[in-house]
Design a protein around this motif. Structure first.
Motif, short mmCIF file in Angstrom:
data_model
loop_
_atom_site.label_atom_id
_atom_site.label_comp_id
_atom_site.label_asym_id
_atom_site.label_seq_id
_atom_site.Cartn_x
_atom_site.Cartn_y
_atom_site.Cartn_z
N GLN A 9 0.93 -1.63 -0.25
CA GLN A 9 0.39 0.03 0.17
C GLN A 9 0.57 0.98 -0.12
OE1 GLN A 9 -2.50 -0.34 2.99
NE2 GLN A 9 -3.97 -1.74 2.51
N SER A 58 -6.54 5.84 -9.27
CA SER A 58 -7.47 4.03 -9.18
C SER A 58 -6.44 3.39 -9.92
CB SER A 58 -8.54 4.49 -9.38
OG SER A 58 -9.62 4.82 -8.12
N SER A 61 -3.19 2.35 -8.41
CA SER A 61 -3.51 0.88 -7.28
C SER A 61 -3.64 -0.08 -7.46
CB SER A 61 -4.31 2.28 -6.24
OG SER A 61 -4.55 1.82 -4.95
N ALA A 65 -1.86 -3.24 -6.45
CA ALA A 65 -2.56 -4.62 -5.79
C ALA A 65 -2.88 -5.42 -6.52
CB ALA A 65 -4.06 -4.24 -5.70
N SER A 84 -5.50 -8.80 -0.78
CA SER A 84 -4.75 -7.31 -2.10
C SER A 84 -5.51 -7.57 -3.31
CB SER A 84 -3.30 -7.84 -2.88
OG SER A 84 -2.96 -7.09 -3.34
N ASP A 86 -9.00 -7.79 -3.02
CA ASP A 86 -10.71 -7.21 -3.03
C ASP A 86 -9.83 -5.85 -2.72
OD1 ASP A 86 -12.04 -10.05 -1.82
OD2 ASP A 86 -10.55 -9.62 0.66
N ARG A 87 -8.77 -5.49 -2.13
CA ARG A 87 -8.11 -4.41 -2.71
C ARG A 87 -9.04 -3.42 -3.98
NH1 ARG A 87 -3.48 -0.64 -1.94
NH2 ARG A 87 -3.58 1.74 -2.09
N GLN A 90 -12.05 -3.14 -5.32
CA GLN A 90 -13.09 -1.90 -4.71
C GLN A 90 -12.35 -0.83 -5.29
OE1 GLN A 90 -11.42 -1.69 -0.70
NE2 GLN A 90 -12.42 -3.42 0.24
N GLU A 91 -10.94 -0.84 -5.81
CA GLU A 91 -10.98 0.12 -6.67
C GLU A 91 -10.91 0.31 -8.11
OE1 GLU A 91 -8.66 3.00 -6.08
OE2 GLU A 91 -8.13 2.35 -4.02
N ALA A 214 -12.48 6.62 -1.08
CA ALA A 214 -12.08 5.36 -0.20
C ALA A 214 -14.38 5.56 -0.94
CB ALA A 214 -12.47 4.84 0.20
#
Length: 262
Positions: A9, A58, A61, A65, A84, A86-87, A90-91, A214
């Motif tokens: 991160q 985004s 990121s 990830a 990772s 999951d992140r 989300q992004e 977020a």
């Protein structure tokens, strides 16, 4: 979260550069009071530039990830890889939200004037619409003149400001409306009991500027500024430890733009 995920991160943040979350124009803080500022509505090209920057953050990121997930899978660390991924998911959702909301702002067409709008009545409607978020008290001067604008557009302007107050810590908002006879306008103020504002520039009204990327696109105040400007008005704010004060100035119906009278 283990050290490997945390390190990834940090690396992703380094790749992306300063994000909305680290921007000095984040909405709320317990820092020193902000000076009074006024919004400067953005051009189409400025909105697109801000959108490209936000989406690029985004995407960077997501790339970091997914690279980390591949490394963890190669080490047979499926559970860490799932975190990772999951992140990254989300992004992806955030990027989609940014594109949708940015398109809505860039293509927003404010309706032409439909006659004078009753500010007191409209503020009461807005207070009721936001009653599930917190308490809104409306105090209007008697005999307020109608203002330039169209009711639905001005309702969105007021609700965006109220929603911003509740999103960033406010539980009580007092709305006052008074006539400024020198400028031929109506001044509407929104004072909340939140933690105040740390911004020192009109950046708080720029698109995609938020201290909680977020959860929020950071477009509510940009919508408010664009609508007010379309009717010859303006928005601005002041901040303090005891809360924030946003204001909207709208020309009284039949009057010219107050900003042009100085």
């Amino acid at each position: 979260m283990n050290a490997t995920i945390m390190q990834a991160q940090r690396e992703a943040t380094a790749v992306m550069g300063p994000s909305e979350n680290s921007s000095p124009a984040g909405h709320r803080s317990d820092k020193r009071p902000a000076e009074a500022i006024q919004a400067a509505p953005e051009s189409f090209s400025q909105i697109i530039g801000s959108l490209a920057h936000a989406v690029s953050n985004s995407l960077n990121s997501i790339m970091a990830a997914t690279q980390l997930a591949n490394m963890l899978l190669a080490q047979n660390r499926a559970d860490d890889a799932r975190i990772s991924l999951d992140r990254a998911e989300q992004e992806c959702l955030r990027a989609a939200r940014l594109l949708r909301d940015g398109r809505n702002l860039a293509t927003l067409e404010v309706p032409g004037e439909m006659g004078g709008v009753d500010v007191a009545g409209l503020l009461s409607v807005c207070a009721e619409a936001c009653s599930d978020l917190g308490n809104v008290r409306v105090e209007c001067e008697r005999g307020l003149p109608p203002v330039h604008g169209q009711a639905d557009a001005l309702k969105r302007l007021f609700v965006e400001i109220l929603d911003n107050a509740f999103q960033f810590g406010g539980r009580e908002v007092t709305v006052t409306a008074n006539t400024d006879r020198e400028t031929g306008s109506v001044m509407i103020e929104f004072a909340d009991d939140g933690s105040g504002i740390r911004v020192q520039s009109p950046a708080i009204f720029e698109s995609f500027m938020t201290s909680e990327p977020a959860e929020h696109s950071g477009l509510g105040l940009a919508f408010a500024a664009k609508i007010a400007a379309a009717y010859g008005g303006a928005v601005g704010c002041e901040g303090a430890h005891c809360g924030a004060r946003f204001w909207v100035r709208l020309p009284a119906a039949g009057k010219s733009d107050p900003a042009q009278q100085h």
